[in-house]
Structure formats: C-alpha cells, structure tokens
Design a protein around this motif. Sequence first.
Motif, PDB file in Angstrom:
ATOM      1  N   PHE A  51       0.827  -1.200   0.000  1.00 56.01           N
ATOM      2  CA  PHE A  51       0.000   0.000   0.000  1.00 56.01           C
ATOM      3  C   PHE A  51       0.865   1.254   0.000  1.00 56.01           C
ATOM      4  O   PHE A  51       1.871   1.308   0.703  1.00 56.01           O
ATOM      5  CB  PHE A  51      -0.888   0.047   1.257  1.00 56.01           C
ATOM      6  N   GLU A  52       0.441   2.259  -0.767  1.00 54.62           N
ATOM      7  CA  GLU A  52       1.015   3.589  -0.616  1.00 54.62           C
ATOM      8  C   GLU A  52       0.146   4.282   0.422  1.00 54.62           C
ATOM      9  O   GLU A  52      -1.065   4.474   0.200  1.00 54.62           O
ATOM     10  CB  GLU A  52       0.987   4.361  -1.923  1.00 54.62           C
ATOM     11  N   VAL A  53       0.746   4.628   1.541  1.00 55.31           N
ATOM     12  CA  VAL A  53       0.003   5.207   2.658  1.00 55.31           C
ATOM     13  C   VAL A  53       0.328   6.695   2.758  1.00 55.31           C
ATOM     14  O   VAL A  53       1.502   7.074   2.775  1.00 55.31           O
ATOM     15  CB  VAL A  53       0.352   4.498   3.984  1.00 55.31           C
ATOM     16  N   SER A  54      -0.710   7.509   2.825  1.00 51.66           N
ATOM     17  CA  SER A  54      -0.562   8.941   3.070  1.00 51.66           C
ATOM     18  C   SER A  54      -0.951   9.208   4.513  1.00 51.66           C
ATOM     19  O   SER A  54      -2.015   8.771   4.966  1.00 51.66           O
ATOM     20  CB  SER A  54      -1.475   9.739   2.140  1.00 51.66           C
ATOM     21  N   MET A  55      -0.086   9.949   5.211  1.00 54.24           N
ATOM     22  CA  MET A  55      -0.334  10.307   6.607  1.00 54.24           C
ATOM     23  C   MET A  55       0.055  11.766   6.757  1.00 54.24           C
ATOM     24  O   MET A  55       1.247  12.096   6.718  1.00 54.24           O
ATOM     25  CB  MET A  55       0.483   9.422   7.539  1.00 54.24           C
ATOM     26  N   GLY A  56      -0.948  12.635   6.876  1.00 50.57           N
ATOM     27  CA  GLY A  56      -0.639  14.060   6.893  1.00 50.57           C
ATOM     28  C   GLY A  56       0.040  14.429   5.578  1.00 50.57           C
ATOM     29  O   GLY A  56      -0.463  14.121   4.498  1.00 50.57           O
ATOM     30  N   ASP A  57       1.221  15.032   5.655  1.00 50.27           N
ATOM     31  CA  ASP A  57       1.981  15.425   4.467  1.00 50.27           C
ATOM     32  C   ASP A  57       2.958  14.350   4.003  1.00 50.27           C
ATOM     33  O   ASP A  57       3.688  14.557   3.033  1.00 50.27           O
ATOM     34  CB  ASP A  57       2.757  16.723   4.743  1.00 50.27           C
ATOM     35  N   ASP A  58       3.023  13.214   4.703  1.00 54.11           N
ATOM     36  CA  ASP A  58       3.973  12.150   4.383  1.00 54.11           C
ATOM     37  C   ASP A  58       3.323  11.038   3.563  1.00 54.11           C
ATOM     38  O   ASP A  58       2.133  10.763   3.719  1.00 54.11           O
ATOM     39  CB  ASP A  58       4.558  11.536   5.662  1.00 54.11           C
ATOM     40  N   LYS A  59       4.143  10.399   2.714  1.00 52.55           N
ATOM     41  CA  LYS A  59       3.713   9.219   1.956  1.00 52.55           C
ATOM     42  C   LYS A  59       4.820   8.187   2.045  1.00 52.55           C
ATOM     43  O   LYS A  59       6.003   8.525   1.993  1.00 52.55           O
ATOM     44  CB  LYS A  59       3.491   9.547   0.476  1.00 52.55           C
ATOM     45  N   LYS A  60       4.411   6.917   2.149  1.00 55.62           N
ATOM     46  CA  LYS A  60       5.390   5.831   2.207  1.00 55.62           C
ATOM     47  C   LYS A  60       4.727   4.559   1.711  1.00 55.62           C
ATOM     48  O   LYS A  60       3.537   4.344   1.948  1.00 55.62           O
ATOM     49  CB  LYS A  60       5.885   5.649   3.638  1.00 55.62           C
ATOM     50  N   ILE A  61       5.491   3.717   1.048  1.00 59.63           N
ATOM     51  CA  ILE A  61       4.983   2.401   0.644  1.00 59.63           C
ATOM     52  C   ILE A  61       5.232   1.434   1.796  1.00 59.63           C
ATOM     53  O   ILE A  61       6.358   1.308   2.281  1.00 59.63           O
ATOM     54  CB  ILE A  61       5.658   1.927  -0.653  1.00 59.63           C
ATOM     55  N   LEU A  62       4.150   0.794   2.222  1.00 59.74           N
ATOM     56  CA  LEU A  62       4.222  -0.203   3.288  1.00 59.74           C
ATOM     57  C   LEU A  62       3.826  -1.559   2.726  1.00 59.74           C
ATOM     58  O   LEU A  62       2.930  -1.659   1.886  1.00 59.74           O
ATOM     59  CB  LEU A  62       3.308   0.175   4.449  1.00 59.74           C
ATOM     60  N   ASN A  63       4.504  -2.588   3.214  1.00 57.59           N
ATOM     61  CA  ASN A  63       4.310  -3.956   2.742  1.00 57.59           C
ATOM     62  C   ASN A  63       3.922  -4.870   3.894  1.00 57.59           C
ATOM     63  O   ASN A  63       3.919  -4.455   5.056  1.00 57.59           O
ATOM     64  CB  ASN A  63       5.602  -4.457   2.089  1.00 57.59           C
ATOM     65  N   GLU A  64       3.651  -6.118   3.553  1.00 57.80           N
ATOM     66  CA  GLU A  64       3.259  -7.118   4.549  1.00 57.80           C
ATOM     67  C   GLU A  64       4.162  -7.046   5.777  1.00 57.80           C
ATOM     68  O   GLU A  64       5.380  -7.019   5.663  1.00 57.80           O
ATOM     69  CB  GLU A  64       3.329  -8.508   3.929  1.00 57.80           C
ATOM     70  N   GLY A  65       3.537  -6.971   6.950  1.00 58.32           N
ATOM     71  CA  GLY A  65       4.263  -6.908   8.214  1.00 58.32           C
ATOM     72  C   GLY A  65       4.469  -5.495   8.731  1.00 58.32           C
ATOM     73  O   GLY A  65       4.837  -5.310   9.890  1.00 58.32           O
ATOM     74  N   ASP A  66       4.233  -4.481   7.894  1.00 55.21           N
ATOM     75  CA  ASP A  66       4.403  -3.092   8.313  1.00 55.21           C
ATOM     76  C   ASP A  66       3.132  -2.573   8.983  1.00 55.21           C
ATOM     77  O   ASP A  66       2.060  -3.176   8.872  1.00 55.21           O
ATOM     78  CB  ASP A  66       4.745  -2.207   7.106  1.00 55.21           C
TER      79      ASP A  66
END
Length: 115
Positions: A68-83
């Motif tokens: 998943f590409e996760v947006s949190m506030g002004d931040d974005k990060k790709i998170l994978n299984e286990g994250d």
Amino acid sequence: MNFKDLTNKTLIADKDLDWEDLGSGVKRKIMAYDDNLMLVKVAFEKGAIGAIHHHPHLQMSYVAKGSFEVSMGDDKKILNEGDVFFAPSNVFHGVVCLEAGLLIDIFNPHREDFL
C-alpha cells in the motif's frame, strides 16, 4: 451474525462473519468490538483506494497482505506485509493498494459509524 452480536464477544471465528462490500474493490469485516476498541479486516483489490479522510478515533493498521502507498498528513510511504501505520486523532490519512492486500485496523474508541 450481525454487528450488535459482536459486542463483548471473546471468541470469534472468521468463517461466522460476512464481508461488507464497500464498492470500488474494497470490503470490510468487523471482527470484534466493545465501547473502547474495535478490530476490522479491510480487503483491497489492486488499485483500490482508501480515500483520504480523518476521524477522532486513534487507528493502528497492520498490513497483513499486499502493498500500500500510505498517506499520513503530508507524508507518503509504501508499506508492505508486516508493516504498520498509526493514524493519530484527526490526522488526514488514506491508502492506495499497489498489490491486492489486507489491512487489520484497530480503532479506539470503536467506530460507531461502521455499525
């Protein structure tokens, strides 16, 4: 089993609960809750979007499957299984499913709007 039957249940079998189709490649299953805590499974098809939103509840989400590409506030990060991601109260957040996946969401207090 309806949602009200889940209040304060302590032993819950996945097979006894139905998925709720939210449309656009997203479905959820409320697994358990009481007034203070709720656990929800959310399944996404590749490309499905969990729209940017916010709520007063604390939320933690575990990536049980997929990417998943996760947006949190002004931040974005790709998170994978286990994250994991943590959404504090009233912080805008959302996801784009990059690879068919499953999130395990935990809310405090429970999400009355889901019931």
